[in-house]
Enzyme design. Structure first.
Site, mmCIF file in Angstrom:
data_model
loop_
_atom_site.group_PDB
_atom_site.id
_atom_site.type_symbol
_atom_site.label_atom_id
_atom_site.label_comp_id
_atom_site.label_asym_id
_atom_site.label_seq_id
_atom_site.Cartn_x
_atom_site.Cartn_y
_atom_site.Cartn_z
ATOM 1 N N ARG A 1 29.494 29.608 0.337
ATOM 2 C CA ARG A 1 30.257 29.793 1.564
ATOM 3 C C ARG A 1 30.367 28.455 2.274
ATOM 4 N NH1 ARG A 1 32.063 34.318 3.876
ATOM 5 N NH2 ARG A 1 30.993 35.488 2.267
ATOM 6 N N THR B 1 34.136 26.562 7.504
ATOM 7 C CA THR B 1 35.165 27.613 7.575
ATOM 8 C C THR B 1 34.563 29.005 7.361
ATOM 9 O OG1 THR B 1 35.609 27.541 5.217
ATOM 10 C CG2 THR B 1 36.856 26.011 6.612
ATOM 11 N N ASP C 1 12.692 32.640 -2.682
ATOM 12 C CA ASP C 1 13.962 32.225 -3.284
ATOM 13 C C ASP C 1 13.888 32.418 -4.798
ATOM 14 O OD1 ASP C 1 15.910 30.450 -4.607
ATOM 15 O OD2 ASP C 1 16.422 29.922 -2.547
ATOM 16 N N ASP D 1 14.650 29.273 -6.980
ATOM 17 C CA ASP D 1 13.558 28.294 -6.956
ATOM 18 C C ASP D 1 12.370 28.775 -7.782
ATOM 19 O OD1 ASP D 1 14.910 26.460 -5.449
ATOM 20 O OD2 ASP D 1 13.945 27.003 -3.554
HETATM 21 N N1 URA Z 1 18.206 34.824 -2.165
HETATM 22 C C1 URA Z 1 16.925 34.740 -2.618
HETATM 23 O O1 URA Z 1 16.672 34.137 -3.653
HETATM 24 N N2 URA Z 1 15.953 35.333 -1.891
HETATM 25 C C2 URA Z 1 16.193 36.003 -0.764
HETATM 26 O O2 URA Z 1 15.269 36.527 -0.155
HETATM 27 C C3 URA Z 1 17.533 36.078 -0.305
HETATM 28 C C4 URA Z 1 18.520 35.487 -1.028
#
Ligand code: URA
Length: 209
Positions: free
Chosen positions: A104, A108, A200, A203
C-alpha cells in the site's frame, strides 16, 4: 456470505501453539507452517468432486474413486505466503503456482502491484490464495480482486491466523470467497499486528528482523 472454516484438528492446533512460541526458530517455524498448510489443504479440498473408476489390482478388477478434472492454482501473497506453498504442493503436486506482490503506497494509500503473475488458465482452476496472517485484510482483498480481474472465479483463501477486522473486510468485499484457517485471534494492535498472534510471519520464516 462466505464461510469461515476454523480447522480445530488437534495436530493443527498443537503445531499452531508451537508457531506462536517466541522461542521457535526459523527452521522449525518453516517446517510447522508447511505441515499446517498441508493439513489445511486436506480440509480445503474436502468437497472436491470424485468419480467412480475401474482399477486393476494385481489380483482382480475393482472400482475406486478418482478426482474429476479439478485443476488448482496456488497463489501465495509475497512474502510470507511463500511458506505455505510447499505444504499445498505436497498434496496437489500438479497445481500451478502464481505469485502476488502488493503493497500500500503510504501517501496515496492505494495498493501498488510490484509483482503479480498467475497462470493464464486461472479461470479454469480452483484458486487457493495463501497468506498466513490475515490482519487488516487489505492485501488479501486486493489479491482476490487481482485474481478475479484475471478471470478467476472459484477462489478460496488459506491462512493461519486472522483478526476479526481482516475477516470482516474480506467478507465485505468478496462475500463469495470462503476462508480456511487455524485460528481467529482477538484483535489488531495499533501497528496492525494480530494479538496474540505470532509476530511477523515473514520475519520468523526467513530469520529477518
Ligand atoms: N503480518 C504478520 O506477519 N503478522 C501480523 O501479526 C500481522 C500481519
Amino acid at each position: 456470505m462466505s464461510a469461515i472454516h476454523v480447522i480445530e484438528h488437534p495436530l493443527v492446533q498443537h503445531k499452531l501453539t508451537l508457531m506462536r512460541d517466541e522461542r521457535t526458530g526459523p527452521k522449525e517455524f518453516r517446517e510447522l507452517l508447511e505441515e499446517i498448510s498441508m493439513l489445511i489443504t486436506y480440509e480445503v479440498t474436502r468437497d472436491f468432486p470424485v468419480e467412480t473408476v475401474e482399477v486393476r489390482t494385481p489380483l482382480t478388477t475393482t472400482t475406486g474413486k478418482a478426482l474429476v478434472g479439478k485443476k488448482v492454482a496456488v497463489v501465495p501473497i509475497l512474502r510470507a505466503g511463500l511458506g505455505m506453498v510447499g505444504g499445498v504442493l505436497q498434496l496437489i503436486p500438479a497445481a500451478k503456482v502464481g505469485h502476488i506482490g502488493i503493497y500500500r503506497d503510504p501517501e496515496t494509500l492505494r495498493p501498488v502491484e510490484y509483482y503479480c503473475k498467475v497462470p493464464t488458465d486461472i479461470a479454469e482452476r480452483d484458486v487457493l490464495i495463501c497468506d498466513p496472517m490475515l490482519a487488516t485484510g487489505g492485501s488479501v482483498v486486493e489479491a482476490v480482486r487481482y485474481v478475479k480481474n484475471r478471470g478467476g472465479r472459484s477462489i478460496r483463501v488459506m491462512a493461519l491466523i486472522a483478526a476479526p477486522e481482516g475477516l470482516r473486510a474480506l467478507q465485505e468485499h468478496h462475500p463469495d470467497v470462503d476462508v480456511y484457517l487455524a485460528a481467529v485471534d482477538e484483535r489488531l494492535d495499533s501497528h496492525g499486528y494480530i494479538l496474540p498472534g505470532l509476530g511477523d510471519a515473514g520475519d520468523r520464516l526467513y530469520g529477518t528482523r
